[in-house]
Design a protein around this motif. Structure first.
Motif, PDB file in Angstrom:
ATOM      1  N   ILE A 147       0.871  -1.167   0.000  1.00 51.22           N
ATOM      2  CA  ILE A 147       0.000   0.000   0.000  1.00 51.22           C
ATOM      3  C   ILE A 147       0.911   1.222   0.000  1.00 51.22           C
ATOM      4  N   VAL A 148       0.797   2.057  -1.005  1.00 50.42           N
ATOM      5  CA  VAL A 148       1.707   3.187  -1.180  1.00 50.42           C
ATOM      6  C   VAL A 148       1.052   4.461  -0.655  1.00 50.42           C
ATOM      7  N   ILE A 149       1.666   5.074   0.351  1.00 53.37           N
ATOM      8  CA  ILE A 149       1.111   6.264   0.994  1.00 53.37           C
ATOM      9  C   ILE A 149       2.194   7.331   1.072  1.00 53.37           C
ATOM     10  N   ASP A 150       1.904   8.523   0.600  1.00 48.31           N
ATOM     11  CA  ASP A 150       2.852   9.624   0.722  1.00 48.31           C
ATOM     12  C   ASP A 150       2.789  10.178   2.142  1.00 48.31           C
ATOM     13  N   SER A 151       3.959  10.365   2.750  1.00 47.35           N
ATOM     14  CA  SER A 151       4.023  10.866   4.121  1.00 47.35           C
ATOM     15  C   SER A 151       5.375  11.505   4.366  1.00 47.35           C
ATOM     16  N   ALA A 152       5.401  12.442   5.292  1.00 48.45           N
ATOM     17  CA  ALA A 152       6.667  13.071   5.682  1.00 48.45           C
ATOM     18  C   ALA A 152       7.530  12.130   6.517  1.00 48.45           C
ATOM     19  N   ASP A 153       6.937  11.033   6.987  1.00 46.59           N
ATOM     20  CA  ASP A 153       7.671  10.067   7.803  1.00 46.59           C
ATOM     21  C   ASP A 153       7.529   8.684   7.170  1.00 46.59           C
ATOM     22  N   PRO A 154       8.337   8.390   6.151  1.00 42.78           N
ATOM     23  CA  PRO A 154       8.193   7.106   5.452  1.00 42.78           C
ATOM     24  C   PRO A 154       8.494   5.901   6.334  1.00 42.78           C
ATOM     25  N   ALA A 155       9.391   6.034   7.288  1.00 42.91           N
ATOM     26  CA  ALA A 155       9.706   4.908   8.163  1.00 42.91           C
ATOM     27  C   ALA A 155       8.510   4.541   9.030  1.00 42.91           C
ATOM     28  N   LEU A 156       7.852   5.559   9.586  1.00 43.75           N
ATOM     29  CA  LEU A 156       6.658   5.309  10.393  1.00 43.75           C
ATOM     30  C   LEU A 156       5.551   4.739   9.521  1.00 43.75           C
ATOM     31  N   THR A 157       5.400   5.267   8.325  1.00 42.06           N
ATOM     32  CA  THR A 157       4.378   4.768   7.402  1.00 42.06           C
ATOM     33  C   THR A 157       4.606   3.303   7.079  1.00 42.06           C
ATOM     34  N   ARG A 158       5.862   2.942   6.836  1.00 40.06           N
ATOM     35  CA  ARG A 158       6.195   1.543   6.561  1.00 40.06           C
ATOM     36  C   ARG A 158       5.827   0.657   7.755  1.00 40.06           C
ATOM     37  N   THR A 159       6.122   1.128   8.949  1.00 42.22           N
ATOM     38  CA  THR A 159       5.781   0.373  10.153  1.00 42.22           C
ATOM     39  C   THR A 159       4.276   0.190  10.277  1.00 42.22           C
ATOM     40  N   ILE A 160       3.526   1.257   9.997  1.00 45.21           N
ATOM     41  CA  ILE A 160       2.067   1.191  10.076  1.00 45.21           C
ATOM     42  C   ILE A 160       1.504   0.179   9.084  1.00 45.21           C
ATOM     43  N   VAL A 161       1.947   0.254   7.845  1.00 45.69           N
ATOM     44  CA  VAL A 161       1.432  -0.648   6.807  1.00 45.69           C
ATOM     45  C   VAL A 161       1.721  -2.098   7.166  1.00 45.69           C
ATOM     46  N   HIS A 162       2.949  -2.380   7.576  1.00 50.13           N
ATOM     47  CA  HIS A 162       3.309  -3.767   7.864  1.00 50.13           C
ATOM     48  C   HIS A 162       2.640  -4.285   9.129  1.00 50.13           C
ATOM     49  N   ALA A 163       2.524  -3.435  10.154  1.00 49.12           N
ATOM     50  CA  ALA A 163       1.874  -3.871  11.397  1.00 49.12           C
ATOM     51  C   ALA A 163       0.401  -4.158  11.155  1.00 49.12           C
ATOM     52  N   ARG A 164      -0.257  -3.305  10.379  1.00 50.31           N
ATOM     53  CA  ARG A 164      -1.676  -3.549  10.064  1.00 50.31           C
ATOM     54  C   ARG A 164      -1.828  -4.801   9.207  1.00 50.31           C
ATOM     55  N   ALA A 165      -0.909  -5.005   8.279  1.00 49.73           N
ATOM     56  CA  ALA A 165      -0.974  -6.195   7.436  1.00 49.73           C
ATOM     57  C   ALA A 165      -0.929  -7.466   8.276  1.00 49.73           C
ATOM     58  N   ASP A 166      -0.120  -7.451   9.311  1.00 48.14           N
ATOM     59  CA  ASP A 166       0.041  -8.650  10.128  1.00 48.14           C
ATOM     60  C   ASP A 166      -1.180  -8.970  10.973  1.00 48.14           C
ATOM     61  N   LEU A 167      -2.172  -8.085  10.998  1.00 45.62           N
ATOM     62  CA  LEU A 167      -3.418  -8.365  11.704  1.00 45.62           C
ATOM     63  C   LEU A 167      -4.346  -9.269  10.891  1.00 45.62           C
ATOM     64  N   THR A 168      -4.067  -9.430   9.604  1.00 47.03           N
ATOM     65  CA  THR A 168      -4.899 -10.277   8.754  1.00 47.03           C
ATOM     66  C   THR A 168      -4.313 -11.686   8.697  1.00 47.03           C
ATOM     67  N   ALA A 169      -5.158 -12.649   8.383  1.00 45.76           N
ATOM     68  CA  ALA A 169      -4.708 -14.043   8.340  1.00 45.76           C
ATOM     69  C   ALA A 169      -3.715 -14.290   7.210  1.00 45.76           C
ATOM     70  N   GLY A 170      -3.937 -13.636   6.069  1.00 47.59           N
ATOM     71  CA  GLY A 170      -3.072 -13.849   4.908  1.00 47.59           C
ATOM     72  C   GLY A 170      -2.808 -12.553   4.182  1.00 47.59           C
ATOM     73  N   PRO A 171      -1.995 -11.658   4.758  1.00 45.80           N
ATOM     74  CA  PRO A 171      -1.802 -10.332   4.171  1.00 45.80           C
ATOM     75  C   PRO A 171      -1.208 -10.347   2.767  1.00 45.80           C
ATOM     76  N   ARG A 172      -0.486 -11.412   2.432  1.00 44.16           N
ATOM     77  CA  ARG A 172       0.145 -11.485   1.113  1.00 44.16           C
ATOM     78  C   ARG A 172      -0.533 -12.515   0.202  1.00 44.16           C
ATOM     79  N   ALA A 173      -1.804 -12.806   0.478  1.00 47.96           N
ATOM     80  CA  ALA A 173      -2.529 -13.809  -0.312  1.00 47.96           C
ATOM     81  C   ALA A 173      -2.610 -13.435  -1.783  1.00 47.96           C
TER      82      ALA A 173
END
Length: 256
Positions: A147-173
């Motif tokens: 998920i590509v999101i423009d932000s002034a803090d790309p590191a935090l954005t990356r953490t958010i995307v990956h942490a939310r992805a891990d809440l799903t059973a198959g984030p990379r299905a």
């Protein structure tokens, strides 16, 4: 954006509204139409829409002359679908146990479903069971790590995307569709990627959900959550919001 889970659930009004909003997003109509084309939809065909949500795809398939059945594990969602499309056939069921006879449908469609399944192989075995020889299957969904999101803090954005992805059973299905279908015995595979680009505030609820989901895992703090959401709201107000969401669509033919 979830439409399918492994068990019956009750869905809040805001999630139902979000799903309906997603169906109305720019490009969503075209994406659904492409899925119907890949399914081979037409008069006299029969199909099941797994994780049908509020039933829009079932209604649109019926308009094309398809005898469509919509299934979803949520009693509330099925009630909504029946209220919106009273002439359509909706049933409460999950992807692992479809209320259909063996070899009884020509097509199987699942939109934004497989990332919620802990056992996608089991769902595809069930798809093979209900499909007639040579039947068509179409899977759609997003890769939650992409998920590509423009932000002034790309590191935090990356953490958010990956942490939310891990809440799903198959984030990379979605990136696994091709291998899953091949392993299940399907052939004549095609895979497409359609990227939606969003620059207005309509998708802010999705980003808020991403951040709040990441916070719930402990990956980010309350302060980081509030700050990141505030930045995205400010971007939307200043016409600087940017979200790119790739949607993967795989189609295949079952054994004859």
């Amino acid at each position: 954006m979830t439409k399918e889970t492994d068990q019956k659930i009750q869905l809040p009004d805001d999630l139902i509204a979000l799903l309906d909003s997603a169906d109305r997003m720019p490009g969503a109509n075209e994406l659904r139409a492409q899925s119907y084309a890949l399914l081979g939809s037409g008069p006299g065909m029969s199909a099941v829409d797994v994780g049908c949500g509020a039933g829009r795809a079932v209604a649109e398939l019926a308009e094309r002359g398809v005898k469509a059945v919509g299934v979803d594990p949520s009693e509330r969602m099925i009630a909504v679908a029946r209220g919106l499309w009273p002439e359509a056939d909706f049933r409460i069921a999950g992807a692992y146990e479809l209320p259909l006879a063996d070899a009884s449908v020509d097509g199987y469609r699942a939109d934004k479903v497989f990332h919620e399944l802990a056992e996608p192989e089991r769902a595809l075995a069930e798809a093979r069971r209900v499909l007639r020889p040579g039947g068509r299957i179409v899977l759609l969904g997003q890769d939650w790590d992409t998920i590509v999101i423009d932000s002034a803090d790309p590191a935090l954005t990356r953490t958010i995307v990956h942490a939310r992805a891990d809440l799903t059973a198959g984030p990379r299905a979605a990136r696994q569709y091709r291998s899953l279908l091949l392993n299940a015995g399907f052939d004549e595979l095609t895979v497409e990627v359609h990227t939606g680009v969003f620059t207005g505030p309509a998708m802010l609820p999705l980003l808020v959900g991403l951040a709040e989901g990441a916070r719930s895992t402990g990956a980010i703090t309350h302060e980081q959550t509030d700050s990141w959401i505030a930045e995205q709201r400010a971007r939307a107000e200043a016409d600087r919001f940017f979200l790119a969401l790739p949607m993967f669509m795989a189609a295949a033919t079952g054994p004859r």
